[in-house]
Design a protein around this motif. Structure first.
Motif, mmCIF file in Angstrom:
data_model
loop_
_atom_site.group_PDB
_atom_site.id
_atom_site.type_symbol
_atom_site.label_atom_id
_atom_site.label_comp_id
_atom_site.label_asym_id
_atom_site.label_seq_id
_atom_site.Cartn_x
_atom_site.Cartn_y
_atom_site.Cartn_z
ATOM 1 N N HIS A 211 -4.168 1.923 -12.358
ATOM 2 C CA HIS A 211 -4.324 2.123 -10.754
ATOM 3 C C HIS A 211 -2.810 2.053 -10.472
ATOM 4 C CE1 HIS A 211 -7.536 -0.581 -11.095
ATOM 5 N NE2 HIS A 211 -7.086 -1.811 -11.564
ATOM 6 N N ASN B 262 -10.472 -0.603 -3.133
ATOM 7 C CA ASN B 262 -9.221 0.635 -3.168
ATOM 8 C C ASN B 262 -9.582 1.369 -3.127
ATOM 9 O OD1 ASN B 262 -6.324 -0.072 -3.424
ATOM 10 N ND2 ASN B 262 -6.509 -0.395 -5.794
ATOM 11 N N GLU B 263 -10.420 1.869 -4.229
ATOM 12 C CA GLU B 263 -10.224 3.397 -4.209
ATOM 13 C C GLU B 263 -11.247 4.048 -3.339
ATOM 14 O OE1 GLU B 263 -9.027 5.180 -7.043
ATOM 15 O OE2 GLU B 263 -8.652 3.532 -7.919
ATOM 16 N N LEU C 239 1.030 -1.043 0.446
ATOM 17 C CA LEU C 239 -0.325 -0.146 -0.026
ATOM 18 C C LEU C 239 1.084 1.450 -0.370
ATOM 19 C CD1 LEU C 239 -2.267 -0.635 2.217
ATOM 20 C CD2 LEU C 239 -2.524 -1.000 0.191
ATOM 21 N N PHE D 63 -3.077 3.231 -1.033
ATOM 22 C CA PHE D 63 -4.088 2.706 -1.873
ATOM 23 C C PHE D 63 -3.029 1.730 -2.412
ATOM 24 C CE2 PHE D 63 -3.685 3.080 -6.098
ATOM 25 C CZ PHE D 63 -5.137 3.018 -6.905
ATOM 26 N N ARG D 64 -3.671 0.815 -3.103
ATOM 27 C CA ARG D 64 -2.507 -0.229 -3.791
ATOM 28 C C ARG D 64 -2.923 0.415 -5.132
ATOM 29 N NH1 ARG D 64 -1.323 -4.679 -0.846
ATOM 30 N NH2 ARG D 64 -3.339 -4.663 0.738
ATOM 31 N N ARG E 148 -10.783 2.386 -0.056
ATOM 32 C CA ARG E 148 -9.990 2.055 1.250
ATOM 33 C C ARG E 148 -8.709 3.777 0.772
ATOM 34 N NH1 ARG E 148 -7.112 -2.819 0.545
ATOM 35 N NH2 ARG E 148 -6.483 -1.602 -1.431
ATOM 36 N N SER E 149 -8.702 4.180 -0.488
ATOM 37 C CA SER E 149 -8.097 4.901 -1.027
ATOM 38 C C SER E 149 -8.009 7.006 0.037
ATOM 39 C CB SER E 149 -7.688 4.997 -1.892
ATOM 40 O OG SER E 149 -7.340 6.640 -2.286
#
Length: 272
Positions: A168, A248-249, A4, A258-259, A251-252
């Protein structure tokens, strides 16, 4: 598994979700206000002895009963069930937008205006806070300001999005930069200025607003048009989040972490 990286600062995340809240209530209370007179005009005043309307939603009587009719630039459309006339036949609603899209859900112009003005000023305050923080931490310069290489890469980026091929990365791609920059530095300021132009008090203090937008009714029409563009941006934004990977989005934008994909470069703090 790719590690991350820290992508969104606390200022970006707080202002992002505040904007989401503000824009939802501004839209729904704005539709409540619009329903008080569901038509739009160009110029300083609405026409009585003349017709300068660009949009009109109304209910018309027909042999089969009332129907909703929307007129846009002189072209008429049957919008029964959506605009003009909505709701079940046992409880018809004769108004521009259905009550499910307004705040309050019942007709109450005064409450709608109070809610609208509260969230409008909250939006302005949040925008100023974001601007100061973005200038201070370099977020605007680093992540949002389109550069020459972004503009050169824009056509390929658009094609990639149309093919649902997303990168990404730790940084925003050219299409993200351009769309976010346009919303924050063009659409939101235009929304605020056209809103101020509809205020008689502001027109007395700043008469140049009427000159810039060509009249209060033109400002109201532009205000409505910008709201439609923001709704369109919101729908596309949500679709892109889902297509690019919602976990992912989100979480960011909730935690900041972000991963990135394995095929993109990760930048250190010094390289940012």
């Amino acid at each position: 598994m790719r590690q991350l990286v820290y992508r969104q600062s606390i200022w970006t995340r707080v202002t992002h979700w505040t904007w989401v809240l503000c824009l939802i209530f501004l839209l729904m209370s704005g539709l409540q206000i619009f329903n008080a007179r569901p038509d739009l005009y160009i110029g300083q005043q609405s026409g009585f002895g003349f017709d300068n309307s660009v949009l009109r939603m109304s209910a018309v009587e027909t042999p089969t009963g009332p129907e909703g009719q929307t007129e846009l630039f002189g072209h008429q459309f049957d919008t029964t069930g959506v605009f003009g006339v909505s709701g079940p036949k046992s409880d018809r609603q004769f108004q521009g937008f259905p009550s499910a899209l307004t705040v309050p859900s019942y007709r109450d112009l005064a409450t709608g205006r109070v809610i609208h003005f509260f969230f409008a000023w909250l939006l302005v305050g949040t925008l100023l806070l974001w601007l100061v923080a973005g200038l201070f931490n370099g977020h605007i310069r680093r992540d949002l300001l389109p550069k020459g290489r972004d503009l050169r890469a824009l056509p390929n980026d658009v094609l990639s999005h149309l093919r649902f091929r997303f990168s990404h990365g730790q940084r925003y791609n050219p299409l993200q930069k351009l769309s976010y920059f346009t919303v924050i530095f063009a659409l939101l300021p235009l929304m605020v200025l056209t809103g101020l132009t509809m205020s008689p008090g502001m027109d007395a203090a700043w008469p140049w607003l009427l000159e810039i937008f060509g009249g209060r009714q033109t400002a109201r029409s532009l205000h409505f048009a910008v709201a439609c563009l923001l709704v369109l941006f919101f729908l596309v934004h949500i679709a892109m989040v889902v297509a690019a990977g919602p976990i992912n989005e989100l979480r960011s934008m909730i935690t900041g972490w972000f991963r990135p994909a394995a095929d993109v470069e990760v930048f250190s703090e010094e390289e940012k």
